[in-house]
Design a protein around this motif. Structure first.
Motif, PDB file in Angstrom:
ATOM      1  N   GLU A 145       0.822  -1.208   0.000  1.00  0.00           N
ATOM      2  CA  GLU A 145       0.000   0.000   0.000  1.00  0.00           C
ATOM      3  C   GLU A 145       0.860   1.264   0.000  1.00  0.00           C
ATOM      4  N   GLY A 146       1.928   1.232   0.800  1.00  0.00           N
ATOM      5  CA  GLY A 146       2.766   2.422   0.930  1.00  0.00           C
ATOM      6  C   GLY A 146       3.507   2.773  -0.342  1.00  0.00           C
ATOM      7  N   ASN A 147       3.821   1.769  -1.160  1.00  0.00           N
ATOM      8  CA  ASN A 147       4.544   2.017  -2.393  1.00  0.00           C
ATOM      9  C   ASN A 147       3.734   2.870  -3.368  1.00  0.00           C
ATOM     10  N   LYS A 148       2.399   2.861  -3.220  1.00  0.00           N
ATOM     11  CA  LYS A 148       1.519   3.610  -4.125  1.00  0.00           C
ATOM     12  C   LYS A 148       1.216   5.015  -3.614  1.00  0.00           C
ATOM     13  N   LYS A 149       1.667   5.314  -2.396  1.00  0.00           N
ATOM     14  CA  LYS A 149       1.312   6.593  -1.785  1.00  0.00           C
ATOM     15  C   LYS A 149       2.517   7.522  -1.692  1.00  0.00           C
ATOM     16  N   ASP A 150       2.223   8.818  -1.681  1.00  0.00           N
ATOM     17  CA  ASP A 150       3.246   9.825  -1.454  1.00  0.00           C
ATOM     18  C   ASP A 150       3.133  10.351  -0.027  1.00  0.00           C
ATOM     19  N   ASN A 151       4.157  11.090   0.374  1.00  0.00           N
ATOM     20  CA  ASN A 151       4.178  11.722   1.701  1.00  0.00           C
ATOM     21  C   ASN A 151       3.975  10.709   2.835  1.00  0.00           C
ATOM     22  N   LEU A 152       4.778   9.662   2.790  1.00  0.00           N
ATOM     23  CA  LEU A 152       4.716   8.634   3.828  1.00  0.00           C
ATOM     24  C   LEU A 152       5.558   9.019   5.032  1.00  0.00           C
ATOM     25  N   THR A 153       5.198   8.467   6.163  1.00  0.00           N
ATOM     26  CA  THR A 153       6.020   8.592   7.369  1.00  0.00           C
ATOM     27  C   THR A 153       6.678   7.246   7.637  1.00  0.00           C
ATOM     28  N   ILE A 154       7.986   7.264   7.777  1.00  0.00           N
ATOM     29  CA  ILE A 154       8.753   6.058   8.092  1.00  0.00           C
ATOM     30  C   ILE A 154       9.245   6.176   9.523  1.00  0.00           C
ATOM     31  N   ILE A 155       9.023   5.146  10.319  1.00  0.00           N
ATOM     32  CA  ILE A 155       9.508   5.154  11.694  1.00  0.00           C
ATOM     33  C   ILE A 155      10.768   4.299  11.786  1.00  0.00           C
ATOM     34  N   TYR A 156      11.667   4.690  12.680  1.00  0.00           N
ATOM     35  CA  TYR A 156      12.868   3.877  12.887  1.00  0.00           C
ATOM     36  C   TYR A 156      13.320   3.982  14.332  1.00  0.00           C
ATOM     37  N   THR A 157      13.957   2.923  14.792  1.00  0.00           N
ATOM     38  CA  THR A 157      14.369   2.843  16.194  1.00  0.00           C
ATOM     39  C   THR A 157      15.425   1.747  16.330  1.00  0.00           C
ATOM     40  N   PRO A 158      16.250   1.795  17.379  1.00  0.00           N
ATOM     41  CA  PRO A 158      17.220   0.707  17.578  1.00  0.00           C
ATOM     42  C   PRO A 158      16.510  -0.638  17.719  1.00  0.00           C
ATOM     43  N   GLY A 159      17.151  -1.686  17.225  1.00  0.00           N
ATOM     44  CA  GLY A 159      16.566  -3.011  17.344  1.00  0.00           C
ATOM     45  C   GLY A 159      16.294  -3.405  18.781  1.00  0.00           C
ATOM     46  N   SER A 160      17.124  -2.918  19.694  1.00  0.00           N
ATOM     47  CA  SER A 160      16.953  -3.237  21.118  1.00  0.00           C
ATOM     48  C   SER A 160      15.717  -2.572  21.716  1.00  0.00           C
ATOM     49  N   ASN A 161      15.133  -1.597  20.997  1.00  0.00           N
ATOM     50  CA  ASN A 161      13.948  -0.904  21.493  1.00  0.00           C
ATOM     51  C   ASN A 161      12.655  -1.591  21.063  1.00  0.00           C
ATOM     52  N   LEU A 162      12.762  -2.626  20.232  1.00  0.00           N
ATOM     53  CA  LEU A 162      11.572  -3.346  19.794  1.00  0.00           C
ATOM     54  C   LEU A 162      11.019  -4.190  20.935  1.00  0.00           C
ATOM     55  N   LYS A 163       9.718  -4.180  21.072  1.00  0.00           N
ATOM     56  CA  LYS A 163       9.047  -4.914  22.150  1.00  0.00           C
ATOM     57  C   LYS A 163       8.040  -5.877  21.537  1.00  0.00           C
ATOM     58  N   LYS A 164       8.139  -7.135  21.938  1.00  0.00           N
ATOM     59  CA  LYS A 164       7.248  -8.169  21.398  1.00  0.00           C
ATOM     60  C   LYS A 164       6.619  -8.938  22.553  1.00  0.00           C
ATOM     61  N   SER A 165       5.297  -9.019  22.570  1.00  0.00           N
ATOM     62  CA  SER A 165       4.601  -9.784  23.608  1.00  0.00           C
ATOM     63  C   SER A 165       3.812 -10.912  22.958  1.00  0.00           C
ATOM     64  N   GLY A 166       3.431 -11.883  23.777  1.00  0.00           N
ATOM     65  CA  GLY A 166       2.790 -13.088  23.264  1.00  0.00           C
ATOM     66  C   GLY A 166       1.446 -12.867  22.614  1.00  0.00           C
ATOM     67  N   ASP A 167       0.765 -11.760  22.943  1.00  0.00           N
ATOM     68  CA  ASP A 167      -0.563 -11.532  22.383  1.00  0.00           C
ATOM     69  C   ASP A 167      -0.532 -10.762  21.065  1.00  0.00           C
ATOM     70  N   MET A 168       0.658 -10.454  20.573  1.00  0.00           N
ATOM     71  CA  MET A 168       0.781  -9.708  19.318  1.00  0.00           C
ATOM     72  C   MET A 168       0.734 -10.656  18.121  1.00  0.00           C
ATOM     73  N   ALA A 169       0.223 -10.143  16.997  1.00  0.00           N
ATOM     74  CA  ALA A 169       0.152 -10.929  15.770  1.00  0.00           C
ATOM     75  C   ALA A 169       1.558 -11.108  15.203  1.00  0.00           C
ATOM     76  N   VAL A 170       1.689 -12.067  14.295  1.00  0.00           N
ATOM     77  CA  VAL A 170       2.984 -12.325  13.662  1.00  0.00           C
ATOM     78  C   VAL A 170       3.468 -11.068  12.935  1.00  0.00           C
ATOM     79  N   GLY A 171       4.698 -10.661  13.229  1.00  0.00           N
ATOM     80  CA  GLY A 171       5.275  -9.483  12.593  1.00  0.00           C
ATOM     81  C   GLY A 171       4.949  -8.173  13.279  1.00  0.00           C
ATOM     82  N   GLN A 172       4.047  -8.201  14.276  1.00  0.00           N
ATOM     83  CA  GLN A 172       3.663  -6.975  14.975  1.00  0.00           C
ATOM     84  C   GLN A 172       4.620  -6.692  16.127  1.00  0.00           C
TER      85      GLN A 172
END
Length: 208
Positions: free
Chosen positions: A80-107
């Motif tokens: 979807e993003g490839n077709k749109k202009d004026n996108l916002t990209i977020i970035y953060t250190p890998g160590s700042n990623l948080k994953k819990s058991g109730d999250m969907a795959v890839g979330q």
């Protein structure tokens, strides 16, 4: 499978990589290195793109050209993003990623704040340049982690040994300097300021 790209906008070139699918993204989240920075399109589905920073780089001083490379790669790999202009990209250190058991795959979520980039439009020359460097290969993430930790520990031990040797040499030099000063003091004669100054003849007579 993991897709690897090479960004040549910095010297030495930087490694950028991403998972081929959302299942692979789960492993990338789990095994991200401390020097990895994660990129994603904000509020849209997209690839999880990682920049592996060289040793001299920190995530808050990444060159703008390198940030743009990563952001354009993320945008190009968002249906979807490839077709749109004026996108916002977020970035953060890998160590700042948080994953819990109730999250969907890839979330994922974050332990603390993240940075944002604004991408007006897709820039094909950048995407094409990166795609020409693409290499796809299987990665044993656990073995890679073990090898990285072994290498880091070896480097830490080598640095500690060098520091210990330097400290010992410095202590030895200080002891030698201290001993030299003590030796000089043994032969240092303190003159009496009230004693008469002898002439050359007087010294000679005094000696005799």
């Amino acid at each position: 499978m993991v897709l690897f790209f090479t960004s040549t906008v910095v010297d030495p070139p930087a490694m950028v990589y991403m998972g081929k699918d959302k299942v692979e993204n789960e492993d990338l989240i789990r095994y991200a290195w401390p020097q990895d920075v994660w990129f994603h399109v904000d509020k849209l589905s997209s690839a999880h793109v990682y920049l592996r920073m060289p040793p001299t780089m920190t995530w808050d001083n990444i060159p703008q050209a390198l940030l743009t490379d990563c952001a354009q790669l993320v945008k190009a790999n968002s249906i979807e993003g490839n077709k749109k202009d004026n996108l916002t990209i977020i970035y953060t250190p890998g160590s700042n990623l948080k994953k819990s058991g109730d999250m969907a795959v890839g979330q994922v979520s974050f332990h603390s704040d993240k940075q944002v980039l604004h991408i007006p439009k897709r820039e094909n020359p950048i995407v094409n340049r990166l795609n020409k460097t693409k290499v796809e290969r299987d990665v044993d993430h656990e073995q890679e982690r073990v090898d990285r930790i072994k290498k880091e520990n070896a480097e830490k031990r080598a640095t500690a040994a060098q520091n210990k040797k330097a400290d010992a040499e410095l202590a030895k030099a200080r002891e030698a300097e201290k001993a030299a000063r003590s030796y000089d003091l043994l032969f240092e004669v303190e003159e009496d300021p009230d004693a008469p100054k002898l002439t050359g003849k007087a010294i000679e007579e005094d000696f005799m």
